[in-house]
Design an enzyme around this catalytic site. Structure first.
Site, PDB file in Angstrom:
ATOM      1  N   HIS A  42      82.835  17.220  69.135  1.00 16.46           N
ATOM      2  CA  HIS A  42      81.993  16.090  69.132  1.00 16.46           C
ATOM      3  C   HIS A  42      82.835  14.909  68.653  1.00 16.46           C
ATOM      4  CE1 HIS A  42      77.650  17.313  69.787  1.00 16.46           C
ATOM      5  NE2 HIS A  42      78.522  18.243  70.439  1.00 16.46           N
TER       6      HIS A  42
ATOM      7  N   HIS B  82      80.763  27.526  74.764  1.00 16.70           N
ATOM      8  CA  HIS B  82      79.604  28.178  74.448  1.00 16.70           C
ATOM      9  C   HIS B  82      79.613  29.749  74.308  1.00 16.70           C
ATOM     10  CE1 HIS B  82      76.962  24.864  76.308  1.00 16.70           C
ATOM     11  NE2 HIS B  82      77.493  24.548  75.396  1.00 16.70           N
TER      12      HIS B  82
END
EC number: 1.11.1.21
Length: 762
Positions: free
Chosen positions: A101, A289
């Site tokens: 992020h 993920h």
């Protein structure tokens, strides 16, 4: 002091409250919302930086024992603290999210965002709902930052921790480079989108404790055009995230509708805006993920304010969760709950295996967010991150299902399923690109883990393997350039066109590499392709003659000749105006090849509006005025307001405008090609008046007040230097007595700064 206060000792403050506190009154921006905020050019002033002016971060970083730093980080990753327990006994997954992020704010349109200055520590990014609880990750890292001090920036520590997290869970990273230098104040210039925090116009935005509640992020009309699947479906430039407060896309799908096909359209556009192709996009999603879980065990309306709105006693930590433990199995982050794999702290291919092996049905998390679970109730389950002996169904997001339903993404997924080693390498390279994309050329990379391979997205330039020209050579080359059949204006325009592509944001562009002679830059209308070809032809001939006359290994690159030609032109223009000066020139550039130039990404450097050359494409739909875009370009060039003003005044009289609709606009002089202060003298003269030509107020004429004769033409990017209060003071400064010589010197200094922006080797 009044007599009453002096004698009677009466309290000087009347009433029940203390008024007059700076910041409590209406701001200038509130009074005048359309004001051009020139002061934004001066953010990150040295006064905000506590380091000594001569602090050398590269030297300090080079003295670190990187292996020791990584050992300390990895020890932290496999620990757990009571105030924020680690999922599965490993902080790795949440630290990957932190690093991702931090880097994932990067956008290719203007090069802003990215991990380079650790802007994740400041508003607004630190309080975006998509960054929920990342404040805890950085706080966990504080002991390591404290231990290594200024030798390890937050920006480098965040990315390095992401790498270490992957490594402790069995993933072989591609490499790591240090060299990121921290900012010391928030970025108030970057445009993150037209929405308020809730995806609505500011005046319509509700106020509540959970700032950026994802359920409110539904209004996409302010930044999107068209509908998913349509040819005109697109995102406003320069934006990259699908909604305000997001890093990429909403995991619940476009407008939280849970439609995988629409989510795929968003993914392709947003990841593309962040410089990733389809394979890199799938690698990042599938690779990321493979680790960790999503958190959605507490309703969002119970969560407290984001860090910027948190109470004083929270000391910078936001999103207080009052339910249960407030963390661990009660954690609330993005609202979705669960994990994608059976072993969330081990690198393997089970994410893709699960995605394709099972059919998935849409459900909702305990927090009410849309998510997907296997239709097959006998499908493997994933262990609880904190409760022994408890397990849960696997989870997928709408953005995961999108990879399965989109034909192009599905094909890549199947390739990764068939070849796990290939997938591993693809994710390693994509992660490296993600976390290093905004660092610029490899000359800025530091540390023992920098890969040797040159990658196309690093805009490589061949190393200089020849002897550089000396002072005598430079003087002779200048004479040959000025004696050729090209004008001062043409030489200056080509040098400026090459160098002014540089962006301080991601360090792309600049004159080094001489890419202005290659596609796509050679064909940009703003570069006057016919004039460019003429100048390049002359310079290439001078280069051939010079290189052929040398007996040793001495050569001159075309990149150096382009800059040298501009310097010679500025000197000649100043001399013709009665001022003698020498513009600094530092050789050492080299010429890139077409194979070293990524045409697809270089097209993002093309200006659609460039106030420096009075170029403005009328076929583009703009949401802001030309002068706002002009200010943004000045900021990307790292210019101060005086530098910006001096450069514009000089470029106008040098007559470097693009040959378009505004070719003659702003050239307020009867002696084009001569470095006078005529631009400012005529701009500020009371003998003339400006008249609007078109209804939109884009073009103007300068008319003699007495005769009515039109003297000059102008655009908004010219008149702003007389209309804006701050810029007018600078215009008057250069128009007053003594201003001409000062302008010439300031112009030459600012010119040299722009020419040298990409010389990280000196």
């Amino acid at each position: 002091m009044s007599e009453e206060i002096k004698i009677g000792g009466k309290c000087p403050f009347a009433g029940d409250s203390v008024g007059g506190v700076a910041g409590s009154e209406p701001t200038t921006d509130q009074w005048w919302p359309n004001r051009l905020k020139v002061e934004l050019l001066h953010q990150n002033a040295p006064l905000a930086n506590p380091e000594d002016p001569d602090f050398d971060y590269a030297k300090a970083f080079s003295e670190l024992d990187l292996a020791e730093v990584k050992q300390d980080i990895k020890a932290l990753l496999t620990s757990s603290v009571d105030w924020w327990p680690s999922d599965y006994g490993n902080y790795g997954p949440q630290m990957i999210r932190m690093a991702w992020h931090s880097a994932g704010t990067y956008r290719i349109a203007d090069g802003r965002g990215g991990a380079g200055e650790a802007m994740q520590r400041f508003a607004p990014i630190n309080s975006w709902w998509d960054n929920g609880n990342i404040d805890k990750s950085r706080r966990l890292l504080w002991p390591i930052k404290q231990k290594y001090g200024a030798a390890l920036s937050w920006a480098d520590l965040i990315v390095l921790t992401g790498n270490c997290s992957l490594e402790v869970m069995g993933f072989p990273t591609y490499g790591f480079a240090g060299g990121r230098i921290d900012a010391w104040e928030p970025d108030t210039l970057t445009y993150w989108g037209p929405e308020a925090w809730y995806g609505k116009k500011i005046e319509d935005a509700p106020r509540g404790p959970f700032e950026g509640h994802p359920d409110q992020m539904v209004n996409r009309d302010l930044r999107w055009t068209g509908e998913a699947g349509d040819d005109d479906y697109d995102l406003e430039a320069p934006l990259a995230a699908s909604n305000s407060n997001l890093i990429y896309v909403d995991p619940e799908g476009s407008a939280k509708k849970g439609i995988p096909e629409d989510s795929a359209a968003d993914i392709r556009i947003t990841f593309g805006r962040m410089a990733m192709n389809d394979e890199e996009t799938v690698a990042l999603i599938a690779g990321g993920h493979a680790f960790g879980k999503s958190h959605g065990m507490t309703p969002p309306d119970q969560i407290g304010f984001a860090p910027e709105g948190a109470p004083m006693e929270s000391q910078g930590l936001g999103w207080h969760n009052p339910r249960g433990k407030g963390n661990a199995e009660d954690t609330m982050t993005n609202g979705i709950e669960g994990s994608w794999t059976q072993n969330p702290i081990q690198w393997d291919n089970s994410y893709l295996e699960n995605l394709f092996k099972f059919e998935w049905e849409q459900t909702r998390s305990p927090a009410g967010a849309l998510q997907w679970t296997p239709v097959d109730k006998n499908a493997p389950r994933t262990p609880d991150a904190h409760l022994p002996g408890v397990d849960h169904p696997l989870m997928m997001m709408t953005s995961d299902i999108a990879l399965k339903v989109d034909p192009a993404y599905r094909k890549i997924c199947e390739k990764f399923l068939d070849d796990f080693d290939y997938f591993t390498d693809a994710f390693a390279r994509a992660w490296y690109k993600l976390t290093h994309r905004d660092m610029g050329p490899k000359a800025r990379y530091l540390g023992p883990e920098v890969p040797q391979e040159d990658l196309i997205w690093q805009d490589p330039i061949p190393a200089v393997d020849f002897e550089l020209v000396d002072a005598r050579d430079i003087a002779e080359l200048k004479a040959k350039i000025l004696g050729a059949d090209v004008s001062v204006s043409q030489l200056a325009a080509v040098a400026w066109g090459a160098a002014s592509t540089f962006r301080t944001s991601d360090k792309r562009g600049g004159a080094d590499g001489a890419r202005i002679r290659l596609a796509p830059m050679k064909d940009w209308p703003v570069n006057n392709p016919d004039d460019l070809a003429q100048v390049l032809g002359v310079l290439e001939g001078i280069k051939r003659d010079f290189d052929g006359a040398q007996s040793g290994n001495k050569k001159v690159s075309l990149a150096d000749l382009i800059v040298l030609g501009g310097c010679a032109a500025v000197e000649k223009a100043a001399q013709d105006a009665g001022v003698t000066l020498e513009v600094p020139f530092t050789p050492g550039r080299n010429d890139a090849t077409a194979e070293q130039t990524d045409k697809q990404t270089f097209r993002w450097l093309e200006p659609v509006s460039d106030g420096f050359r009075n170029f403005h494409r009328d076929d583009i739909r703009y949401h802001v005025s030309p002068e706002q875009i002009f200010l943004d370009r000045a900021a990307l060039l790292g210019l101060s307001a005086p530098e910006w003003t001096a450069l514009v005044g000089g470029l106008r009289v040098l007559d470097v405008n693009a040959k378009g609709a505004y070719r003659e606009h702003g050239v307020f002089t009867d002696r084009p090609g001569v470095l006078t202060n005529d631009f400012f003298v005529n701009l500020t003269s009371p003998d003339f008046e400006w008249k609007k030509v078109d209804d939109e107020g884009l073009t103007f004429t300068l008319d003699d007040r007495h005769s009515g004769e039109t003297k000059f033409k102008a655009t908004r990017c010219d008149l702003i230097f007389g209309a804006n209060a701050q810029l007018r003071q600078l215009a008057e400064f250069y128009a007053q007595k003594g201003g001409h010589e000062k302008l010439v010197k300031d112009f030459a200094k600012a010119w040299h700064k722009v020419m040298m922006h990409d010389r990280f080797d000196v």
